[in-house]
Design an enzyme around this catalytic site. Structure first.
Site, PDB file in Angstrom:
ATOM      1  N   ARG A  57       0.853  -1.190   0.000  1.00  0.00           N
ATOM      2  CA  ARG A  57       0.000   0.000   0.000  1.00  0.00           C
ATOM      3  C   ARG A  57       0.885   1.235   0.000  1.00  0.00           C
ATOM      4  NH1 ARG A  57      -5.091  -1.787   3.039  1.00  0.00           N
ATOM      5  NH2 ARG A  57      -5.625  -3.515   1.656  1.00  0.00           N
TER       6      ARG A  57
ATOM      7  N   GLU B  62       0.663   4.209   0.873  1.00  0.00           N
ATOM      8  CA  GLU B  62       0.036   5.298   1.629  1.00  0.00           C
ATOM      9  C   GLU B  62       1.111   6.068   2.339  1.00  0.00           C
ATOM     10  OE1 GLU B  62      -3.782   2.876   3.124  1.00  0.00           O
ATOM     11  OE2 GLU B  62      -3.021   4.394   4.502  1.00  0.00           O
TER      12      GLU B  62
ATOM     13  N   ARG C 168       0.591   2.419  13.076  1.00  0.00           N
ATOM     14  CA  ARG C 168      -0.027   1.169  12.662  1.00  0.00           C
ATOM     15  C   ARG C 168      -0.069   0.970  11.150  1.00  0.00           C
ATOM     16  NH1 ARG C 168      -6.365   1.782  13.665  1.00  0.00           N
ATOM     17  NH2 ARG C 168      -6.763   3.241  12.001  1.00  0.00           N
ATOM     18  N   HIS C 169       0.699   1.776  10.401  1.00  0.00           N
ATOM     19  CA  HIS C 169       0.709   1.590   8.952  1.00  0.00           C
ATOM     20  C   HIS C 169       2.087   1.228   8.465  1.00  0.00           C
ATOM     21  CE1 HIS C 169      -3.079   3.999   8.960  1.00  0.00           C
ATOM     22  NE2 HIS C 169      -3.362   3.118   8.036  1.00  0.00           N
TER      23      HIS C 169
ATOM     24  N   SER D  30     -11.646  -5.652   7.438  1.00  0.00           N
ATOM     25  CA  SER D  30     -12.750  -4.985   6.790  1.00  0.00           C
ATOM     26  C   SER D  30     -13.280  -5.997   5.792  1.00  0.00           C
ATOM     27  CB  SER D  30     -12.226  -3.760   6.064  1.00  0.00           C
ATOM     28  OG  SER D  30     -13.162  -2.755   6.083  1.00  0.00           O
TER      29      SER D  30
END
Lengths: 320, 531
Positions: free
Chosen positions: B303, B305, B311-312, B457
């Site tokens: 990812r 991001e 937490r990423h 999710s």
């Protein structure tokens, strides 16, 4: 006797017509000939009609308020207490009262957005001491409201026998849609020292002890007797059941059984002519302490009467 | 100079000379004497050392192991050294954790992964002074081969994992020497943060640990964390395989971004470019349409991001599940939550030592959960937040602080760290989420939370090509880019749903740690690309 008597000055009572209006002014809205316009008259009439209806409504609401909620503070206690214990008429239906859960539980949401979310009652119980009273009350609750019942095992509880997992009955076919239920009953088997109930975490502190939780659940079904003496009697029987019958020594239990016998000699039910929480609590504790077979005659009769009512199915099922 | 003066001068000179000379001679004599002394001493010393080193062949630096010979030697593990093995002569290979000389003795602590024990070299008939000196000078972290007798001790050695025994060394050889200056000390790396500040002892900050990951991984805490992580992966695989799931491997180089184009890494692919997969979503669903019914896959997820949070990560390990169901997507939720509960139980029952080791450095509350897992609906959650005074609309997504607050509220009411939130509003979910049949505002989607942070999710996916096209149009997505995706549903697709968790995040939250880099062996984030 008056000291001096004087003859009245004027003869008989003269009726005097006291005027209600101090200054009379000719009607501003009146037409030339002194009559009032018909439109104004109609307006007046409508207004009078509305005021009349308002007063009627107010009277009706006041009447309802008196019958629905807790007794007025200024009710004459001495009058009611002497008459209530002897003159209460027995009723066939044991549970009546309002179905308005909102009034009973209080609004869960403070803001105007009431999303109709499920109100969940969470009970943490120790699998070593299953709460029979609550199982009975749960089955009665299910008859009155749409209740979503779930049983969970907490990670702190090591091993829970399978009958405890199904003690609330089979899963409701609609249980996938929580919104459709009015009340949630979540039973968690957990390693807790004392049974506790959590409902509205922000507004209520946890309620501890089977007796207190039973009182809370009972009040959802029907209000406590309005007569404070009877209410106290019910409370005292509930406490006796939980402290002395369930947890007491064999001597205490024997004393309680004798007291039960005596009370049941005078009345069909423990708190007078009506079935109440006291009967539920005492029945369950008697059953759990396994002294049903050795109980005196009145108590045995009362046990049979309780069983005939049909609410105690789950309790008997569990104990089997 | 006149003849009459010369003799006077020479006399004087001679006198002076003799004085100077005397002094010089004296000095030279002293010097010579000192030198002689020194030499004598050296000679004597050398003689003595040469004379007394009877243990020369019982210690030293071994030649580099280039597989010169295949020895049939059995090396014992440190964790197996217990009082029952007393008085045995054993060989063992371990790291030198510390070495400390005390007069005629040298105490070493030898370490293997989480286990360590004390070893002793003492001057005697088996060990010489030179041997003791050598042992004391072995650098920390060097790997040594040791032959020793196992001896019981009267007093427990509190600081070691093997508290009842110690080794009396017969022979010690260095297999691989470590450089004397270590970038970080292992004791400092394991010290809990609070302690360091109080007693003035150092703790190591995270960046140093990550830069020197090889040394940091040797600490007991790191060993415990990654063993637990391995356990999670193992339990995941075992539980799902038992339920009849098939493990698949999905491609990571893909032609189109699967969920929104902004956060993908681009790679050059021969004459064009391709992307690194953000999630195996597309391919999991294709497998379901390919009749595998229940699949899972374990693999990296990329990812891009630019989030520098606790937490990423830009690359992490994704554990993804997808399954076809019969009538209601709750079958999928039940399956996933049952798997998670089995993982938690497995960790609780089999990895207690690892959990306790991590708790020593990072204390936290043990992880609590309910069985069956608690499932709340989104409306209930919003009602709980309203009650707590938070203002939010009922179609709004939960922000991170709201999620954390909700986690605390649920913990207070139900005493669980793990729960599922069902029926999210449709507006905040991706285009392939199936809308709720009764209420168009909501969707058949769910999130799972651990300790108030989201770990999964998931949703029921739209399995009808027409509805999928409509939803994509509603979200204004270019249909050309997802043509292959929509096509896979045109030839009969079963209703299905699933979800994915991040391995590092689950470990971090289970152990109650606060930074995901602690549970990622070689973490990747916007600022870190090595080691």
């Amino acid at each position: 006797m008056p000291m001096y008597q004087v003859k009245p000055v004027s003869g008989s009572h003269v009726k005097t017509d006291l005027p209600t209006c101090m200054y009379a002014v000719p009607n501003v809205h009146a037409l030339q000939n002194g009559e009032v316009e018909p439109a104004v008259k109609a307006l007046e009439a409508r207004q009078d009609e509305i005021m009349r209806k308002l007063y009627e409504l107010k009277a009706a609401v006041e009447g309802l308020a008196k019958t629905v909620t807790t007794p007025d503070a200024d009710l004459d206690l001495t009058v009611s207490s002497s008459s209530s214990l002897s003159s209460q008429s027995p009723t066939s239906t044991t549970f009546r009262g309002t179905t308005d859960l909102d009034a009973l539980l209080g609004k869960v949401t403070i803001l105007k957005l009431d999303l109709g979310a499920l109100r969940d009652i969470v009970i943490n119980a120790n699998p070593a001491q299953p709460p029979l009273t609550l199982l009975v009350l749960h089955s009665v609750l299910c008859q009155r409201y749409r209740v979503l019942s779930t049983v969970h095992v907490h990670s702190s509880a090591s091993s829970v026998p399978p009958q405890l997992l199904s003690c609330l009955g089979p899963r409701h076919p609609d249980s996938y849609a929580r919104q459709m239920f009015q009340l949630g009953f979540t039973l968690i088997w957990k390693d807790v020292p004392k049974l506790q109930m959590k409902f509205s975490v922000q507004n209520m502190c946890p309620v501890e002890g089977e007796a207190n939780v039973a009182r809370f659940l009972f009040k959802l079904l029907s209000p406590y007797p309005s007569d404070p003496a009877v209410a106290t009697l019910v409370d005292s029987w509930v406490d006796t059941a939980f402290f002395q019958l369930a947890e007491g020594s064999s001597k205490e239990r024997a004393t309680v059984l004798r007291a039960l016998n005596a009370a049941l000699g005078r009345n069909p039910w423990l708190a007078g002519p009506e079935f109440s929480l006291a009967d539920i609590a005492c029945y369950c504790c008697v059953l759990q302490s396994a002294s049903a077979s050795s109980a005196p005659t009145n108590v045995q009769r009362w046990i049979k009467a309780c069983e005939n009512l049909g609410h105690f199915g789950p309790a008997k099922l569990y104990l089997k | 100079m006149t003849k009459e003066e010369a003799p006077g001068a020479t006399e004087e000179e001679q006198q002076a000379q003799s004085k100077k000379g005397l002094k010089k001679q004296q000095k030279e004599a002293e010097k010579a004497a000192k030198k002689a002394e020194k030499q004598a001493k050296l000679a004597a010393d050398q003689q003595s050392t040469e004379e007394e080193d009877f243990a020369k062949d019982r210690y030293g630096v071994s030649a580099m192991v280039q597989s010169q010979q295949k020895l049939d030697r059995v090396l014992v593990r440190v964790q197996d050294l217990i009082p029952e093995k007393a008085d045995q002569l054993i060989w063992l290979r371990a790291r030198v954790h510390t070495s400390r000389a005390k007069g005629k003795q040298c105490f070493l602590v030898l370490r293997q992964q989480q286990f360590n024990l004390q070893a002793l070299v003492a001057v005697g008939d088996r060990a010489s002074k030179q041997m003791v000196k050598f042992a004391a000078n072995i650098t920390k972290e060097s790997i040594v081969d040791v032959e020793a007798f196992v001896r019981t001790v009267e007093q427990k050695i509190e600081s070691c994992s093997q508290q009842d025994v110690e080794l009396h060394i017969e022979r010690i050889f260095v297999i691989s020497q470590a450089e004397p200056r270590l970038p970080l000390q292992l004791e400092d790396a394991v010290r809990p943060d609070g302690d360091g500040e109080e007693e003035g002892r150092a703790t190591v900050n995270q960046d140093t640990k990550l830069d020197n990951r090889v040394i940091d991984l040797r600490t007991t805490t790191s060993q415990a964390i990654f063993r637990l992580q391995s356990g999670v992966c193992q339990l995941f695989r075992d539980t799902l395989t038992e339920k009849g799931f098939v493990e698949i491997q999905t491609p990571k180089i893909i032609s189109a971004a699967s969920e929104g184009g902004a956060n993908v890494f681009t790679v050059s692919y021969f004459k064009t470019s391709a992307y690194l997969a953000q999630s195996p979503q597309l391919y999991k669903q294709m497998c379901i349409c390919g009749d595998f019914e229940k699949v899972f896959c374990v693999g990296p997820v990329f990812r891009a991001e630019d989030s520098n949070t606790h937490r990423h990560l830009t690359e992490f390990v994704g554990l993804d599940i997808e399954m076809a169901f019969s009538y209601h997507y709750h079958e999928v939720i039940d399956s996933i939550t049952d798997t998670m509960v089995r993982i938690f139980k497995g960790l609780r029952d089999n990895f207690q030592t690892e959990i306790q080791t991590v708790n020593k450095q990072f204390p936290s509350e043990p992880f609590k959960f309910l069985e069956p897992t608690l499932r709340l609906e989104y409306t209930e959650a919003v009602a709980m937040l309203h009650e707590a005074g938070v203002e939010m609309g009922d179609e709004e997504d939960l922000s991170t602080p709201n999620e954390k607050l909700l986690g605390r509220l649920v913990k207070e009411k139900y005493d669980t760290d793990f729960y599922v939130l069902d029926k999210y509003p449709l507006a905040v979910r991706p285009f392939y989420t199936m809308p709720d049949p009764n209420n168009p505002k909501y969707s058949n989607s769910y999130d799972m939370f651990m300790r108030g942070e989201e770990i999964l999710s998931g949703a029921q996916r739209v399995h009808d090509a027409q509805l999928l096209t409509d939803r994509a149009n509603h979200h204004q997505i270019d249909l050309e880019k997802i043509k292959a995706y929509i096509d896979s549903f045109r030839y009969g697709a079963p209703p299905h749903g699933g979800g994915g968790i991040g391995l590092e995040r689950v470990c971090m939250l289970y152990l109650g740690l606060h930074n995901i880099r602690q549970t990622s062996m070689f973490p990747r984030d916007p600022k870190r690309l090595t080691p």
